[in-house]
Write an enzyme that holds these catalytic residues in place. Structure first.
Site, short mmCIF file in Angstrom:
data_model
loop_
_atom_site.label_atom_id
_atom_site.label_comp_id
_atom_site.label_asym_id
_atom_site.label_seq_id
_atom_site.Cartn_x
_atom_site.Cartn_y
_atom_site.Cartn_z
N SER A 139 0.83 -1.20 0.00
CA SER A 139 0.00 0.00 0.00
C SER A 139 0.87 1.25 0.00
O SER A 139 2.00 1.26 0.50
CB SER A 139 -0.95 0.05 1.21
OG SER A 139 -1.32 1.36 1.53
N TYR A 152 -1.76 2.59 11.03
CA TYR A 152 -1.80 1.81 9.78
C TYR A 152 -0.52 2.05 8.98
O TYR A 152 0.10 1.09 8.49
CB TYR A 152 -3.03 2.21 8.97
CG TYR A 152 -3.19 1.45 7.68
CD1 TYR A 152 -3.52 0.10 7.68
CD2 TYR A 152 -3.05 2.09 6.45
CE1 TYR A 152 -3.68 -0.61 6.49
CE2 TYR A 152 -3.22 1.40 5.25
CZ TYR A 152 -3.53 0.05 5.29
OH TYR A 152 -3.70 -0.65 4.11
#
Length: 224
Positions: A139, A152
């Protein structure tokens, strides 16, 4: 359909993992679907079966190192795994002060430890054959910090570091390690939070899966 490779994909029951499984199976690869929910895995397996593909579903909690070792040991007795795609991931978002400790732990356990555990468990087999691929779905949160994605991002930066270090550790072998830095997608990932309210602007998981597959083919052509 001629089988090309046997590919193990984590988080294969939904979202990007599901679409990666379908895309790689379409090319004739045998897919080992790994996840926590049997029903989701079986649904994907049945979709692959209907296209005369080859797939197997295996329930495994990748945050449990003992379970990962047991599952991989069993698979290595019956399968010749050529590639692992560490796709499973979870995310919780919001101001740092509002993120509960258990959600932080879940992200670290799944995104970081899970990726490391699976890679660690398959590595002896790859080293013995001096062949194999490990692909980590990371990501863009592993490339730069983002507002309300503190924990995150921390988990994804950790996997970026792990991936880059493993590349160096294995540079004198024929094992390849890569990281994929994709942006947000319209998947069930967002179902349990309201961090993104307009999902229409997100790419579909299917489109991203096909981009990853195409990119891997380009790399293979360059290497060959």
């Amino acid at each position: 359909m001629q089988l090309l490779k046997t590919i193990l994909i984590t988080g294969a029951g939904t979202g990007l993992g599901k679409e990666l499984a379908l895309a790689y199976a379409q090319e004739g690869n045998r897919i080992i679907l790994v996840g926590r929910t049997q029903a989701h895995l079986d649904e994907v397996r049945q979709m692959i079966d209907k296209t005369n593909g080859s797939a197997r579903s295996v329930v495994c909690d990748i945050t449990d190192t003992n379970q990962v070792k047991q599952v991989l040991a069993h698979l290595n007795e019956t399968e010749k795994i050529d590639q692992v795609i560490n796709n499973a991931g979870i995310g919780y978002f919001g101001p740092l002060q509002n993120i509960p400790a258990d959600q932080i732990s879940q992200m670290i356990d799944t995104n970081v430890k899970g990726t490391i555990y699976v890679s660690q468990a398959i590595l002896p087999t790859f080293l013995e054959r001096n062949a194999g691929k490990i692909m980590n779905i990371i990501s863009t949160a592993g490339l730069r910090g983002k507002v309300h994605e503190t924990a995150y991002c921390a988990s994804k930066f950790a996997i970026r570091g792990f991936t880059e270090a493993l590349v160096k550790e294995l540079e004198n072998t024929s094992i390849t390690v890569s990281g994929v830095y994709m942006g947000g997608m319209d998947t069930p990932f967002w179902d349990e939070n309201h961090f993104i309210t307009d999902r229409s602007r997100l790419k579909s998981a299917k489109d991203v899966a096909l981009e990853i597959l195409e990119r891997e083919h380009e790399i293979e052509l360059i290497i060959s």
